[in-house]
Scaffold this motif. Structure first.
Motif, short mmCIF file in Angstrom:
data_model
loop_
_atom_site.label_atom_id
_atom_site.label_comp_id
_atom_site.label_asym_id
_atom_site.label_seq_id
_atom_site.Cartn_x
_atom_site.Cartn_y
_atom_site.Cartn_z
N THR A 160 9.58 17.85 -1.49
CA THR A 160 10.86 18.30 -0.95
C THR A 160 12.02 17.80 -1.80
N GLY A 161 11.70 17.07 -2.86
CA GLY A 161 12.74 16.65 -3.79
C GLY A 161 13.57 15.47 -3.31
N ARG A 162 13.07 14.75 -2.29
CA ARG A 162 13.84 13.62 -1.78
C ARG A 162 13.71 12.40 -2.69
N LEU A 163 12.49 12.20 -3.18
CA LEU A 163 12.24 11.00 -3.98
C LEU A 163 11.54 11.42 -5.28
N THR A 164 11.72 10.61 -6.30
CA THR A 164 10.92 10.82 -7.51
C THR A 164 9.53 10.27 -7.23
N LYS A 165 8.62 10.56 -8.15
CA LYS A 165 7.25 10.11 -7.94
C LYS A 165 7.17 8.59 -7.81
N ASN A 166 7.90 7.91 -8.67
CA ASN A 166 7.84 6.45 -8.64
C ASN A 166 8.43 5.87 -7.36
N GLU A 167 9.56 6.44 -6.94
CA GLU A 167 10.16 5.99 -5.69
C GLU A 167 9.20 6.24 -4.53
N ALA A 168 8.57 7.42 -4.55
CA ALA A 168 7.68 7.79 -3.46
C ALA A 168 6.47 6.86 -3.43
N ALA A 192 5.49 4.59 -0.39
CA ALA A 192 4.18 4.78 0.24
C ALA A 192 3.46 3.44 0.36
N LYS A 193 3.60 2.61 -0.66
CA LYS A 193 2.95 1.29 -0.61
C LYS A 193 3.55 0.43 0.49
N GLU A 194 4.88 0.50 0.63
CA GLU A 194 5.53 -0.25 1.70
C GLU A 194 5.02 0.21 3.07
N LEU A 195 4.91 1.54 3.20
CA LEU A 195 4.48 2.08 4.49
C LEU A 195 3.03 1.73 4.79
N LEU A 196 2.20 1.73 3.74
CA LEU A 196 0.81 1.33 3.94
C LEU A 196 0.74 -0.10 4.44
N LEU A 225 -2.63 -1.13 6.07
CA LEU A 225 -3.75 -0.54 5.33
C LEU A 225 -3.53 -0.56 3.82
N SER A 226 -2.84 -1.59 3.34
CA SER A 226 -2.55 -1.66 1.91
C SER A 226 -3.81 -1.53 1.06
N GLU A 227 -4.90 -2.11 1.54
CA GLU A 227 -6.12 -2.12 0.71
C GLU A 227 -6.81 -0.75 0.68
N LYS A 228 -6.31 0.19 1.49
CA LYS A 228 -6.95 1.51 1.54
C LYS A 228 -6.19 2.56 0.73
N THR A 241 -5.81 10.97 -1.78
CA THR A 241 -6.01 9.59 -1.30
C THR A 241 -4.95 9.29 -0.24
N ALA A 242 -5.15 8.16 0.42
CA ALA A 242 -4.19 7.74 1.43
C ALA A 242 -2.79 7.69 0.83
N LEU A 243 -2.68 7.08 -0.33
CA LEU A 243 -1.37 6.95 -0.97
C LEU A 243 -0.77 8.32 -1.29
N GLU A 244 -1.61 9.21 -1.83
CA GLU A 244 -1.13 10.55 -2.19
C GLU A 244 -0.71 11.34 -0.96
N ASN A 245 -1.45 11.16 0.13
CA ASN A 245 -1.07 11.81 1.38
C ASN A 245 0.35 11.44 1.78
N ILE A 246 0.67 10.17 1.62
CA ILE A 246 1.98 9.69 2.05
C ILE A 246 3.08 10.11 1.08
N MET A 247 2.73 10.11 -0.22
CA MET A 247 3.72 10.42 -1.25
C MET A 247 4.12 11.89 -1.31
N MET A 248 3.21 12.73 -0.87
CA MET A 248 3.32 14.15 -1.17
C MET A 248 4.63 14.80 -0.73
N ALA A 249 4.95 14.68 0.57
CA ALA A 249 6.10 15.43 1.09
C ALA A 249 7.44 14.98 0.49
#
Lengths: 242, 212
Positions: free
Chosen positions: A105-113, A117-121, A126-129, A93-101
């Motif tokens: 790469t170990g920069r963020l935990t899943k929750n942080e990511a 990702a929501k902030e970036l959307l 494109l929050s609704e997407k 999904t859009a969110l997963e695309n953004i969260m993945m890297a």
């Protein structure tokens, strides 16, 4: 921050980049223009070593990227890229695309990511997407997601490879708008583009390339109103009257 | 119709073995095929040649000959005991593995280069790009072809009757030989396969439809 020195690239016998010398300073927005086949994209792709340069050096804060000992992944974590054809991951999904890297790469935990990702959307409008898959989004929306994906790594530089060339004309504006915002926020950006209006408005510097060379570079005002080189004049005359 | 009371239970017990051999064989075949398929599209020349030679040998010899060789020659040469079922599974595994290699190779090459570049540009390792970005869509696109290979492997198990594996066809042969009822036995056998494989074909259609 980036010093490119005597860079050249050959595909077999064909020399597509010849003795490229460019310095990029922090916070600078550089637009690379020129006819197709001039080597613009290849140059951009050499910077993060999507293409391997044949000779020359690229130094990033003093470290030579072309050096075999250099771990190019470190550089890529800090330098995002936005592609002409978006290249989103289709099964995510859009969110997963953004969260993945950031997660991988170990920069963020899943929750942080996820939070990021929501902030970036939201930033790309494109929050609704968030839970939509790429193939259900328009080209413009996909490209905005792709920009958000690159931003998720907190890059110090963003490389754009003709980010609006694959878009329907009415979708170009949204993408350019986001790029303008990034430029205002001080992001260092190197942009290969055919959008002359955008380049004129946003770039600190224009580089004009033809036949693998940098023919001319300068401030947008200079390049667009009084280009010194005949090659540049011809190119602009054709583009701007079209 | 009285004979069906004897024949059908025999066929069903044979079917169990048919399925065990086909499923185990294709599972191992997927492992072999994934490794070789990866090697075929990879940059390492040595592993690529090894994969190519393996596929060449399998494709250029009949499955039945492979079964005979695995059952009568390999155990003698290596001085080991191999049951006919073990040999059967191995033959199906090696055979399907060769064809699956080509399926996997195509699927991996079918993933857009841009996807890999996007992954690399984000700083992912080569392994992460492979596992997270290339394999999921490749597997998805390979699924219909993999299931098709499974159907072929189920049918191929019938050839294992030559080395006395008690799968469906061999059970029918046994019955026919003892009862002298060749016509009804083999008619029932053919219908039996027809029903089983029709089910698998319907499943495959469903998979194909979902993938679209």
């Amino acid at each position: 921050m980036l010093r490119i020195h005597h860079l050249s690239k050959k595909f077999n016998e064909l020399e597509v980049l010849k003795d490229i010398n460019v310095n990029i300073t922090e916070g600078e927005v550089v637009c690379i223009i020129g006819p197709s086949g001039s080597g613009k994209s290849t140059f951009l792709r050499c910077i993060n070593r999507m293409e391997k340069p044949s000779s020359g050096s690229i130094s990033y804060y003093g470290e030579n990227l072309i050096d075999h000992a250099y771990d190019i992944r470190k550089f890529r974590e800090e330098v995002g890229m936005v592609f002409q054809r978006f290249n989103l991951f289709p099964l995510k999904t859009a969110l997963e695309n953004i969260m993945m890297a950031p997660v991988l790469t170990g920069r963020l935990t899943k929750n942080e990511a996820r939070k990021k990702a929501k902030e970036l959307l939201e930033k790309v409008g494109l929050s609704e997407k968030a839970d939509d898959y790429p193939d259900t989004l328009s080209g413009g929306q996909q490209q905005r997601i792709a920009i958000a994906r690159a931003l998720a790594m907190d890059p110090r530089v963003l490389l754009f490879d003709e980010p609006t060339s694959a878009l329907d004309p009415e979708l170009v504006g949204d993408v350019l708008e986001i790029m303008k915002t990034l430029a205002k926020e001080g992001m260092t950006m190197i942009i290969v583009t055919h959008e002359m209006g955008f380049a004129r408005d946003v770039a600190d510097r224009i580089i004009f390339m033809a036949d693998g060379y940098i023919v001319e570079e300068g401030r947008p005002g200079e390049i667009f109103t009084q280009p010194r080189e005949e090659r540049t004049q011809n190119f602009l005359a054709r583009i701007l009257t079209a | 119709m009285e004979f069906l009371k004897t024949l059908l239970p025999m066929l069903f017990s044979g079917l169990k073995l048919t399925i065990v051999i086909a499923v185990s064989g294709i599972r191992i075949g997927i492992v072999i095929g994934s490794i070789c398929g990866y090697a075929l599209q990879g940059k390492n020349k040595l592993t690529k040649v090894i994969a190519e030679v393996y596929i060449w040998i399998i494709r250029a010899t009949p499955l039945m000959v492979q079964a005979l060789y695995g059952y009568f020659v390999i155990p003698k040469v290596l001085e080991i005991d191999l049951s006919s079922v073990t040999v059967g599974i191995m033959v199906i595994a090696l055979n399907s593995g060769a064809f699956i290699s080509e399926i996997i190779k195509g699927a991996l090459l079918g993933v857009d280069v841009g996807q890999k570049e996007a992954g690399k540009s984000l700083g992912l390792t080569r392994l992460q790009v492979m596992v997270q970005i290339v394999i999921p869509p490749a597997f998805r696109s390979a699924l219909p072809a993999l299931f098709n290979q499974f159907i072929i492997s189920v049918k191929d198990t019938a050839l294992l009757s030559i080395i006395a594996v008690n799968e469906t066809t061999h059970m029918a042969q046994n019955y026919a030989a003892l009862s002298f009822k060749a016509i009804p036995t083999y008619t029932v056998l053919a219908l039996f396969y027809l029903v089983i494989l029709s089910v698998l074909i319907v499943v495959q259609r469903q998979i194909e439809r979902k993938m679209r």
